[in-house]
Design a protein around this motif. Sequence first.
Motif, PDB file in Angstrom:
ATOM      1  N   LYS A 187      35.127  39.222  49.540  1.00 17.50           N
ATOM      2  CA  LYS A 187      36.250  39.382  50.463  1.00 17.50           C
ATOM      3  C   LYS A 187      37.560  39.006  49.769  1.00 17.50           C
ATOM      4  CE  LYS A 187      33.439  38.306  54.527  1.00 17.50           C
ATOM      5  NZ  LYS A 187      32.186  38.137  53.753  1.00 17.50           N
ATOM      6  N   LEU A 188      38.628  39.588  50.286  1.00 17.92           N
ATOM      7  CA  LEU A 188      39.983  39.249  49.843  1.00 17.92           C
ATOM      8  C   LEU A 188      40.739  38.770  51.071  1.00 17.92           C
ATOM      9  CD1 LEU A 188      41.969  39.391  47.376  1.00 17.92           C
ATOM     10  CD2 LEU A 188      42.683  41.623  48.285  1.00 17.92           C
ATOM     11  N   TYR A 189      41.313  37.572  51.000  1.00 13.41           N
ATOM     12  CA  TYR A 189      41.961  36.941  52.145  1.00 13.41           C
ATOM     13  C   TYR A 189      43.459  36.791  51.885  1.00 13.41           C
ATOM     14  CZ  TYR A 189      37.172  35.198  53.054  1.00 13.41           C
ATOM     15  OH  TYR A 189      35.823  35.084  53.266  1.00 13.41           O
ATOM     16  N   HIS A 190      44.266  37.039  52.910  1.00 17.29           N
ATOM     17  CA  HIS A 190      45.692  36.761  52.775  1.00 17.29           C
ATOM     18  C   HIS A 190      45.925  35.262  52.881  1.00 17.29           C
ATOM     19  CE1 HIS A 190      50.056  36.752  53.631  1.00 17.29           C
ATOM     20  NE2 HIS A 190      50.033  37.831  52.859  1.00 17.29           N
ATOM     21  N   ARG A 191      46.861  34.778  52.114  1.00 16.80           N
ATOM     22  CA  ARG A 191      47.130  33.338  52.037  1.00 16.80           C
ATOM     23  C   ARG A 191      47.454  32.734  53.407  1.00 16.80           C
ATOM     24  NH1 ARG A 191      48.020  29.805  47.628  1.00 16.80           N
ATOM     25  NH2 ARG A 191      48.266  27.748  48.541  1.00 16.80           N
TER      26      ARG A 191
ATOM     27  N   LEU B  93      40.131  46.261  46.811  1.00 17.33           N
ATOM     28  CA  LEU B  93      40.219  45.445  48.024  1.00 17.33           C
ATOM     29  C   LEU B  93      41.662  45.262  48.467  1.00 17.33           C
ATOM     30  CD1 LEU B  93      37.479  42.668  47.720  1.00 17.33           C
ATOM     31  CD2 LEU B  93      37.392  44.854  48.913  1.00 17.33           C
ATOM     32  N   LEU B  94      42.578  45.084  47.520  1.00 17.44           N
ATOM     33  CA  LEU B  94      43.983  44.947  47.891  1.00 17.44           C
ATOM     34  C   LEU B  94      44.511  46.245  48.498  1.00 17.44           C
ATOM     35  CD1 LEU B  94      46.545  43.255  47.964  1.00 17.44           C
ATOM     36  CD2 LEU B  94      47.037  44.018  45.620  1.00 17.44           C
ATOM     37  N   ALA B  95      44.146  47.385  47.925  1.00 13.23           N
ATOM     38  CA  ALA B  95      44.574  48.674  48.468  1.00 13.23           C
ATOM     39  C   ALA B  95      44.015  48.880  49.874  1.00 13.23           C
ATOM     40  CB  ALA B  95      44.125  49.807  47.550  1.00 13.23           C
ATOM     41  N   LEU B  96      42.761  48.473  50.085  1.00 16.28           N
ATOM     42  CA  LEU B  96      42.149  48.609  51.403  1.00 16.28           C
ATOM     43  C   LEU B  96      42.874  47.743  52.431  1.00 16.28           C
ATOM     44  CD1 LEU B  96      39.884  49.616  53.261  1.00 16.28           C
ATOM     45  CD2 LEU B  96      38.455  47.728  52.409  1.00 16.28           C
ATOM     46  N   ALA B  97      43.183  46.497  52.065  1.00 13.52           N
ATOM     47  CA  ALA B  97      43.888  45.594  52.976  1.00 13.52           C
ATOM     48  C   ALA B  97      45.248  46.167  53.359  1.00 13.52           C
ATOM     49  CB  ALA B  97      44.044  44.222  52.344  1.00 13.52           C
ATOM     50  N   ARG B  98      45.955  46.694  52.403  1.00 14.78           N
ATOM     51  CA  ARG B  98      47.295  47.226  52.673  1.00 14.78           C
ATOM     52  C   ARG B  98      47.227  48.521  53.471  1.00 14.78           C
ATOM     53  NH1 ARG B  98      50.445  45.804  46.994  1.00 14.78           N
ATOM     54  NH2 ARG B  98      51.169  43.756  47.693  1.00 14.78           N
ATOM     55  N   GLU B  99      46.279  49.363  53.138  1.00 13.99           N
ATOM     56  CA  GLU B  99      46.132  50.628  53.853  1.00 13.99           C
ATOM     57  C   GLU B  99      45.849  50.399  55.334  1.00 13.99           C
ATOM     58  OE1 GLU B  99      42.616  53.927  54.268  1.00 13.99           O
ATOM     59  OE2 GLU B  99      43.031  53.147  52.261  1.00 13.99           O
TER      60      GLU B  99
ATOM     61  N   SER C  32      44.818  35.087  43.566  1.00 14.70           N
ATOM     62  CA  SER C  32      44.162  33.905  43.001  1.00 14.70           C
ATOM     63  C   SER C  32      42.659  34.021  43.191  1.00 14.70           C
ATOM     64  CB  SER C  32      44.656  32.632  43.696  1.00 14.70           C
ATOM     65  OG  SER C  32      46.029  32.414  43.462  1.00 14.70           O
ATOM     66  N   LEU C  33      41.930  34.015  42.092  1.00 13.70           N
ATOM     67  CA  LEU C  33      40.475  33.956  42.149  1.00 13.70           C
ATOM     68  C   LEU C  33      40.061  32.494  42.005  1.00 13.70           C
ATOM     69  CD1 LEU C  33      41.205  36.629  40.066  1.00 13.70           C
ATOM     70  CD2 LEU C  33      38.841  37.055  40.729  1.00 13.70           C
ATOM     71  N   ILE C  34      39.209  32.031  42.899  1.00 14.16           N
ATOM     72  CA  ILE C  34      38.740  30.646  42.878  1.00 14.16           C
ATOM     73  C   ILE C  34      37.246  30.664  42.606  1.00 14.16           C
ATOM     74  CG2 ILE C  34      38.453  28.533  44.233  1.00 14.16           C
ATOM     75  CD1 ILE C  34      40.985  29.400  45.792  1.00 14.16           C
TER      76      ILE C  34
ATOM     77  N   LEU D 284      43.808  35.544  48.190  1.00  9.94           N
ATOM     78  CA  LEU D 284      42.795  34.667  47.625  1.00  9.94           C
ATOM     79  C   LEU D 284      41.447  35.378  47.602  1.00  9.94           C
ATOM     80  CD1 LEU D 284      43.679  31.359  49.507  1.00  9.94           C
ATOM     81  CD2 LEU D 284      44.458  32.079  47.251  1.00  9.94           C
ATOM     82  N   CYS D 285      40.697  35.116  46.543  1.00 10.62           N
ATOM     83  CA  CYS D 285      39.395  35.743  46.345  1.00 10.62           C
ATOM     84  C   CYS D 285      38.441  34.687  45.798  1.00 10.62           C
ATOM     85  CB  CYS D 285      39.554  36.907  45.360  1.00 10.62           C
ATOM     86  SG  CYS D 285      38.036  37.686  44.831  1.00 10.62           S
TER      87      CYS D 285
END
Length: 325
Positions: free
Chosen positions: A162-166, A104-110, A7-9, A87-88
């Motif tokens: 930044k990308l944040y987990h819900r 960013l999602l790949a970085l978070a998961r890695e 979700s982009l806000i 969330l972004c």
Amino acid sequence: MNKTLISLIIPVYNAGPWLAPCLASVTAQTHPAWECILVDDGSTDQSPAACDEAAAADSRFRVIHQANAGPAAARQTGLEAARGEWLCFVDGDDWLPPEYLTRLLALAREREATVAACAMCRFTGERPTPAPDAPAVTLTGDGIRAALLQQAQGMNWGLCSKLYHRSLFEGFRFPTQVRHNEDLLANWQLLARCERAAATQWPGYGYRQVDTSASHRLPGPAQLADHLAVADAILADAAGTGLESAAWAFHYEKLLFIDSMVLRQPASPDFAPLHSDVRRRLRVGLGRALTCRGLAAWLKAAGLLTLCARPLYRALCRRCLPGGV
């Protein structure tokens, strides 16, 4: 295909001609599963119509119109409407490269992180030049918020980039008691919930430089009072913890920032109560500042100059700093 919903806000307030390229950069994302919540925060230009047009053209955009309440309240509205696992946050005049969400999602998961952060690329014109790659680091525990305060390793103060987990937002409400520097306070509170973050110096978030934007106008007394309130809140929260020293250094630097912002403007009695309080605190803390490892040498020099050679320091502020008079 990666079906993880992001979700982009985007709080929108009089974004003018820059809203269209911002929304086009969202539409161009290579990550296929996204929704974008546009929160029109009482705009008085053509932004509300532009938001409605985007939603009519692409069902992944949703629009919420509300009376002007400030960026924190607008983000809260968007948060309550968001359905994504991640969330972004994006400002309505900024720009994202097509691979932004994917990277960013790949970085978070890695890195098995609940926050992934990148650096910002300041730009004017249509869009920034393509950014070179950069290594990433994993931050844990107090190291996450220490990097935030120091704006180090790609962990800047802003909610954007930044990308944040819900899960970090469970029971969270954005701080609406201040309208300026509220993103730093929100990050300080959110990252207290984060055990593991990933950050890269890749300047993937396009931060548009617009002369008429709030971030490019010299702040008035109310804005500077908000900066001080945020710094005070962080210092109080860090007291007695492993972050106390980093928070103290950050707080003293913020005092110097407020002092310089006042000095570079024409003298006004409106600044007097705040400036008097700031200078008192600078004077009380100078001894500790001079021996503080967390303060750069030039900040220590600024502390000495403003307290011991104020006319010279005022002249330097007005001559050398942006927006001086």
